[in-house]
Scaffold this motif. Structure first.
Motif, mmCIF file in Angstrom:
data_model
loop_
_atom_site.group_PDB
_atom_site.id
_atom_site.type_symbol
_atom_site.label_atom_id
_atom_site.label_comp_id
_atom_site.label_asym_id
_atom_site.label_seq_id
_atom_site.Cartn_x
_atom_site.Cartn_y
_atom_site.Cartn_z
ATOM 1 N N GLU A 1 0.837 -1.197 0.000
ATOM 2 C CA GLU A 1 0.000 0.000 0.000
ATOM 3 C C GLU A 1 0.872 1.247 0.000
ATOM 4 N N GLU A 2 0.364 2.287 -0.600
ATOM 5 C CA GLU A 2 1.119 3.545 -0.659
ATOM 6 C C GLU A 2 0.897 4.338 0.620
ATOM 7 N N ALA A 3 1.970 4.794 1.209
ATOM 8 C CA ALA A 3 1.870 5.570 2.445
ATOM 9 C C ALA A 3 1.419 6.986 2.142
ATOM 10 N N PRO A 4 0.713 7.619 3.073
ATOM 11 C CA PRO A 4 0.337 9.026 2.879
ATOM 12 C C PRO A 4 1.579 9.887 2.704
ATOM 13 N N ARG A 5 1.477 10.883 1.871
ATOM 14 C CA ARG A 5 2.625 11.756 1.699
ATOM 15 C C ARG A 5 2.198 13.201 1.892
ATOM 16 N N ARG A 6 3.180 14.041 2.184
ATOM 17 C CA ARG A 6 2.917 15.440 2.482
ATOM 18 C C ARG A 6 3.232 16.275 1.253
ATOM 19 N N VAL A 7 2.320 17.179 0.940
ATOM 20 C CA VAL A 7 2.507 18.067 -0.198
ATOM 21 C C VAL A 7 2.413 19.502 0.294
ATOM 22 N N THR B 1 -19.399 15.241 15.233
ATOM 23 C CA THR B 1 -18.274 16.152 15.395
ATOM 24 C C THR B 1 -17.765 16.602 14.030
ATOM 25 N N PHE B 2 -16.749 17.453 14.039
ATOM 26 C CA PHE B 2 -16.255 18.034 12.792
ATOM 27 C C PHE B 2 -15.951 16.990 11.715
ATOM 28 N N PRO B 3 -15.316 15.851 12.032
ATOM 29 C CA PRO B 3 -15.072 14.860 10.975
ATOM 30 C C PRO B 3 -16.346 14.367 10.304
ATOM 31 N N SER B 4 -17.497 14.559 10.964
ATOM 32 C CA SER B 4 -18.765 14.160 10.343
ATOM 33 C C SER B 4 -19.012 14.921 9.050
ATOM 34 N N TRP C 1 -4.472 16.247 13.268
ATOM 35 C CA TRP C 1 -5.780 15.667 12.963
ATOM 36 C C TRP C 1 -5.818 15.153 11.528
ATOM 37 N N GLY C 2 -5.242 15.906 10.605
ATOM 38 C CA GLY C 2 -5.231 15.483 9.213
ATOM 39 C C GLY C 2 -4.474 14.185 9.006
ATOM 40 N N GLN C 3 -3.336 14.034 9.678
ATOM 41 C CA GLN C 3 -2.564 12.799 9.579
ATOM 42 C C GLN C 3 -3.390 11.616 10.078
ATOM 43 N N GLU C 4 -4.078 11.826 11.177
ATOM 44 C CA GLU C 4 -4.887 10.748 11.747
ATOM 45 C C GLU C 4 -6.057 10.399 10.825
ATOM 46 N N PHE C 5 -6.692 11.425 10.267
ATOM 47 C CA PHE C 5 -7.832 11.188 9.377
ATOM 48 C C PHE C 5 -7.394 10.410 8.142
ATOM 49 N N ILE C 6 -6.273 10.809 7.551
ATOM 50 C CA ILE C 6 -5.772 10.124 6.361
ATOM 51 C C ILE C 6 -5.495 8.655 6.670
ATOM 52 N N GLY C 7 -4.915 8.391 7.843
ATOM 53 C CA GLY C 7 -4.584 7.019 8.200
ATOM 54 C C GLY C 7 -5.801 6.129 8.326
ATOM 55 N N LYS C 8 -6.975 6.726 8.625
ATOM 56 C CA LYS C 8 -8.191 5.946 8.806
ATOM 57 C C LYS C 8 -9.091 5.946 7.574
ATOM 58 N N SER C 9 -8.645 6.598 6.497
ATOM 59 C CA SER C 9 -9.552 6.828 5.369
ATOM 60 C C SER C 9 -9.258 5.982 4.153
ATOM 61 N N ASP D 1 -11.010 10.279 0.776
ATOM 62 C CA ASP D 1 -9.762 9.754 1.340
ATOM 63 C C ASP D 1 -8.555 10.658 1.125
ATOM 64 N N SER D 2 -8.768 11.871 0.624
ATOM 65 C CA SER D 2 -7.655 12.792 0.361
ATOM 66 C C SER D 2 -7.946 14.146 0.998
#
Length: 693
Positions: A4-10, A117-120, A149-157, A163-164
């Motif tokens: 799987e491709e890991a999340p990356r930072r742009v 909550t906000f992620p909703s 929060w963004g890192q955590e959301f990406i990891g669960k998406s 998912d982006s």
């Protein structure tokens, strides 16, 4: 997992799960009436779906898309099968947090309408049960750290429909576009003190990808000292763009978060020497122009881009004094058509200048509609007052009889309340001025939730930060059927609704004012600044009195029920309840003519349960359908320069347009900034006291 491709930072805070794809570049005499000028729209310029409040269930295209999604088809494929176009399901979320320290994490923010909550906002289905394709959230004056929060959301998406993420920070964008270390240090300090502007753009990587050429950033100067702009990152705009993979419809969507300055608009509302409404319109129009100017220079505003702008646009409610100066003469000839086309309310509660007046509650064809088409600069609107009919005043019964039987009618019409942004969008001259000489294709600004009646606009400002609105009044007499339906829907789900019409209709009258003016106040304590000697002029005080008097008429008890701030000893006109937090978009006419919206929740959804700020969060769900090229759903009438451009009379060299903006030298991604031809001048209309008229 392996493979799987890991999340990356742009670009610092921008988080993307999929690889970023590069998208190839695609190749009359002026009449200023009391109400401003708006050209009549041609027959197909507005349809039941186009830019309106159409319930999602009434859209066959939407229904087909939802059904197809349940069977595994993509929404765009379903739309293509149903109408040969493309469908985007959009959710917008906006909250000015007023630099509040009440929020320590994203999880403390409620979701749209108080649901979850906000992620909703990123995961919750739309009201029709369909999944959002794109979610855009703007947090104004925030202290929250979104990166973790963004890192955590990406990891669960992974594998989720959305998912982006692209997270932007005005403070970070400022640092990337500022060469001066001193200025960068001051901007960082200002962000820490005033709060920051941040945005979250979320979308599904299976369908959309970022267009790296669609980035946008610019500062909006609030104040200057010795000619030097005071650093304030929270007053800015910033955006990113997405396109459909495979370049589907060829349309690019740019989502931009913004916080507009308010100082000049506030000053205009208190300047007795000018038309306060027009001065306020110009102040807001200048900010809209700056966004378009930067978008033009970046190559973002073009013939294939829809530019969405969301945030605290600092629109304000404007009250007009009773008097002949604010009346418009309407002449109707009953010999041409016996049908007047006006629906009127003559109840005793409608007062004008100490007497009575007729309230226009509907315009249904006939002479009234014909007048609006022939005299767009003096058009009548729902919510206007008829204060005189053929010389008859203060006698509603006689005025109605004259309207029924008079062959020639001379009506004196007064607009008591309006909204600055609404008036800008309805004023063709102002729209022309905003984009004059920017090298843009023919186009204009629109509001996502198209409120024709100011009374329908929800109040998003100015609230007590720890007192919720507990009263949801019945719709005002001029509310549209769509708003009435939305209020009923909110009531069934225990949602509070408070509109400008509610504020205008809540005044109890002069008798109640005399009573409540001596009652103990339960309002927020006066600030220390109210004890200092005021620098405002007597003229400024008189201009604010109209707004202050109306709040006094409402009374402390009702204001508390509404949760509204009213500081009796420190009040200014721009602090009157207003719909400040909005969503607008600019589109070229060729694209706008192919666009139609349905709004599953009817319009703006304000969450009165979220406290901690003098604003309330605003959400909007919209299903955007874009028809194929050559399949227009309306015909826009192009804006045309209606005056002879004369230096000093119409055009004014802006302090921001005598050269490149300071943040033009570097692109936020470090890439070369695409530029168009330089703008020779700004279309700013000259006026007394420095405000264009």
């Amino acid at each position: 997992a392996e493979g799987e491709e890991a999340p990356r930072r742009v670009n610092g805070d921008a988080l993307m799960l999929p690889p970023q794809a590069t998208v190839p570049a695609t190749a009359s005499k002026r009449t200023n009436g009391v109400f401003g000028r708006r050209r009549a729209m041609p027959p197909l310029s507005r349809t039941s779906e186009a830019f309106g409040h159409t319930p999602a269930a009434s859209s066959s295209t939407t229904a087909a898309a939802v059904a197809a999604e349940c069977s595994g088809e993509s929404s765009s494929a379903a739309a293509a099968g149903a109408a040969g176009g493309t469908v985007y399901r959009l959710r917008f979320f906006n909250f000015n947090m007023a630099n509040s320290s009440h929020f320590s994490s994203v999880s403390e923010l409620q979701g749209p309408g108080g649901r979850g909550t906000f992620p909703s906002a990123l995961r919750e289905p739309l009201a029709d049960g369909s999944t959002a394709d794109i979610v855009f959230a703007t947090l104004v004056e925030t202290r929250l750290n979104l990166k973790d929060w963004g890192q955590e959301f990406i990891g669960k998406s992974k594998g989720a429909p959305v998912d982006s993420l692209i997270i932007q920070s005005a403070r970070r964008e400022c640092s990337k576009s500022t060469k001066s270390r001193v200025r960068g240090w001051f901007e960082g300090l200002a962000a820490s003190y005033n709060g920051n502007l941040k945005s979250v753009l979320a979308f599904g990587s299976a369908r959309c990808t970022e267009d790296p050429r669609g980035a946008l950033f610019g500062r909006l100067t609030e104040a200057r000292v010795a000619g030097i702009p005071v650093p304030n990152p929270k007053k800015a705009f910033m955006g990113r763009s997405v396109v459909e993979k495979g370049d589907g419809s060829g349309i690019r969507l740019c989502f931009t978060g913004a916080h507009f300055p308010v100082a000049k608009l506030a000053a205009a509302l208190e300047d007795k020497g000018i038309d306060q409404l027009h001065g306020a319109k110009v102040a807001l129009a200048r900010s809209l122009r700056k966004v378009l100017r930067k978008a033009s220079r970046r190559g973002v505003a073009d013939n294939r881009t829809i530019l969405f702008l969301q945030g605290d646009l600092n629109s304000r409610t404007v009250l007009r004094t009773d008097g002949s100066d604010n009346e418009c003469l309407v002449s109707l000839d009953r010999s041409r058509d016996r049908k007047l086309g006006l629906e009127l309310d003559d109840s005793d509660a409608i007062c004008y200048s100490g007497g009575s007046a007729l309230l226009i509650t509907g315009i249904r064809g006939g002479l009234a509609e014909a007048w609006n088409i022939e005299h767009p600069q003096e058009r009548m609107r729902v919510g206007d007052y008829i204060v005189e009919v053929n010389g008859i005043r203060d006698d509603c019964a006689r005025m109605i009889e004259e309207c029924k039987h008079g062959l020639f009618l001379k009506l004196h019409v007064h607009r008591k309340v309006t909204d600055v942004l609404l008036e800008v969008l309805h004023d063709d001259d102002m729209q022309e001025a905003i984009q004059h000489e920017l090298g843009l294709p023919p186009g204009r600004w629109h509001e996502m939730a198209d409120y024709e009646v100011v009374h329908d606009l929800p109040v998003t400002y100015k609230y007590l930060d720890q007192v919720a609105c507990t009263s949801s009044p019945a719709p005002s007499p001029v509310s549209t059927p769509v708003l009435r339906k939305q209020v009923v829907s909110n009531s069934s789900s225990n949602l509070i609704s408070l509109t400008i019409g509610d504020i205008m209709g809540a005044a109890a009258g002069p008798t109640a004012r005399r009573v409540v003016s001596h009652a103990p106040s339960e309002m927020e304590p006066d600030s220390p600044s109210s004890k200092r000697k005021s620098d405002d002029s007597e003229a400024s005080h008189l201009c604010s009195e109209l707004y202050k008097r109306h709040l006094l008429d409402i009374g402390d008890e009702k204001l508390n029920e509404f949760g509204l701030v009213y500081k009796k000893n420190d009040f200014r006109a721009f602090r009157f309840p207003a719909c400040a937090d909005r969503i607008v978009f600019w589109a070229p006419d060729a694209v706008a003519d192919r666009m139609s919206f349905s709004l599953p929740r009817g319009g703006y959804e304000v969450n009165h349960a979220q406290l901690g700020s003098d604003h309330r969060p605003v959400a909007l769900e919209a299903i955007l359908h874009i028809s194929p090229e050559g399949s227009a759903v309306r015909r826009s009438q192009r804006l045309q320069v209606s005056v002879r451009l004369e230096p000093g009379a119409l055009l004014e060299q802006s302090e921001d347009e005598q050269g490149r903006d300071s943040d033009d030298f570097e692109h936020s991604s470090g890439e070369e900034t695409p530029s168009s031809s330089r703008v020779p001048s700004s279309m700013l209309i000259a006026a007394k006291g420095g405000y264009p008229r």
